[in-house]
Design an enzyme around this catalytic site. Structure first.
Site: not given
Length: 391
Positions: A196, A273
């Site tokens: 990202h 994550e």
């Protein structure tokens, strides 16, 4: 009296994973390096992991016949088996649990007899003897050889061994499927890993795992998402899907990609994550100043987790479950996610030991290309490509 020391080298393989499988193992005298026993056998159709565990069990059984009370070091190039037997990684699959239990029972019996068992990961290049035996097994041969240890006299050849007069040597052919000698030429599953774009947390080196503040892209991050979308469009066709983690910054990046590619992204939180618990939102400077020992432990101890967070073992289990499903779907996928989950995928594909986990760079907005074939082979085409950013 000093306990005798033995070394077990074990391996297993599968041509197809699952496919034609076999295992191999040998036992050495730790001081002279002499080979004392060799084992190999076919397994029919099985996975790599089942074959590797079978090799481990065969090696432990052979060592038990030589000396049930010796101190044994097991050396394998399977990081998965070594970590699971050491208790640092969970065992998910039932067939592997059964084999791991059998191996642990052999270890317990040795411990009860006064000996010990330790596990050491070694590079594949250092496990050639066991690998050759496992290929014998995959070729349909059963091998059960025992040797008498030579005297450890000065100048004796370290790998020499003399067949024992009371030993048995068996090499039997077993029915086995034809060896898959030709490479898999079917189209691979192609995955483009996209990290990202940046957030304010990224620029301040603040941790932002699952369960944290879930920040969105900042202005620079949105520009990176546009740059990534243009680069990805040039690399993939229209028959593609976009999968993102469940975190906002990944979904934002994926939305820009989806618009550019004309597809609707789907979110899979298995690619989130790592959860950092009470460290979420804190900077690396704060953490290294206040919790230096704990920071080292988080990087090196596979089972360590912060309160409310996840261990690397837990992260690995969920990420690889998502990865296996993604690969099984075939085709081409753009996966938008985060650094640590991508490192889990890459180190698993490349067979990199945990201590080498941090040696791969994956910058925000970077591209990494992976191809996986049905026979289990994989190629990492490129890593951390960032030349498209800022164009």
């Amino acid at each position: 009296m000093t306990a005798r020391r033995l070394v077990v080298e074990a391996d297993g393989g599968s041509r197809g994973n699952p496919g034609v499988a076999g295992y191999g193992a040998l036992v050495r005298d730790a001081d002279t390096r002499a080979v004392l026993a060799e084992r190999a056998a076919p397994l029919g159709k099985a996975s790599n992991n089942v074959a590797e565990y079978s090799g481990l069990i065969a090696g432990l059984e052979a060592a038990a016949r030589i000396d049930p009370a010796a101190d044994v070091e097991v050396r394998m190039d399977s990081n998965l088996v070594v970590e699971q037997m050491a208790g640092r990684w969970k065992i998910k699959h039932e067939d592997m649990r059964r084999l791991a239990l059998a191996a642990r029972e052999l270890c317990s019996a040795r411990s009860a007899a006064g000996g010990s068992v330790t596990f050491t990961w070694i590079p594949r290049a250092d496990n050639k003897a066991a690998d050759a035996l496992s290929n014998d097994g995959m070729d349909g041969r059963t091998i059960d050889r025992s040797y008498a240890a030579p005297d450890a006299a000065p100048g004796a050849a370290p790998d020499a061994a003399t067949p024992a007069t009371s030993a048995t040597t068996t090499v039997a052919e077993a029915p086995v499927e034809p060896r898959q000698s030709e490479p898999d030429l079917t189209p691979p599953t192609r995955v483009l890993l996209v990290r990202h774009g940046v957030t304010d947390h990224t620029l301040r080196a603040q941790l932002d795992g699952r369960g944290g503040g879930d920040p969105g892209l900042n202005t620079q991050g949105r520009e990176q998402a546009s740059d990534v979308a243009r680069a990805v469009r040039a690399l993939v066709g229209r028959d593609v899907r976009v999968v993102t983690s469940g975190l906002y910054r990944a979904r934002q990046t994926g939305a820009v990609l989806g618009e550019r590619l004309g597809v609707t992204p789907t979110a899979d939180d298995r690619f989130d994550e790592q959860g950092f618990g009470d460290w979420d939102g804190k900077s690396m400077g704060q953490i290294s100043a206040r919790w230096p020992d704990e920071l080292v432990r988080l990087r090196t101890d596979q089972t360590y987790a912060r309160p409310g967070g996840e261990s690397h073992e837990q992260l690995r289990e969920r990420v690889l479950a998502g990865w296996h499903d993604l690969v099984a779907a075939g085709g081409t996928t753009v996966l938008v996610g985060h650094r640590k989950p991508f490192l889990v995928i890459l180190t698993d594909l490349l067979g990199i030991a945990p201590e080498g986990f941090w040696r791969l760079a994956l910058a925000p907005g970077s591209l990494t290309g992976v191809e996986v074939w049905r026979d289990g082979n994989a190629v990492v085409s490129f890593v951390n490509r960032t030349d498209h950013l800022g164009d």
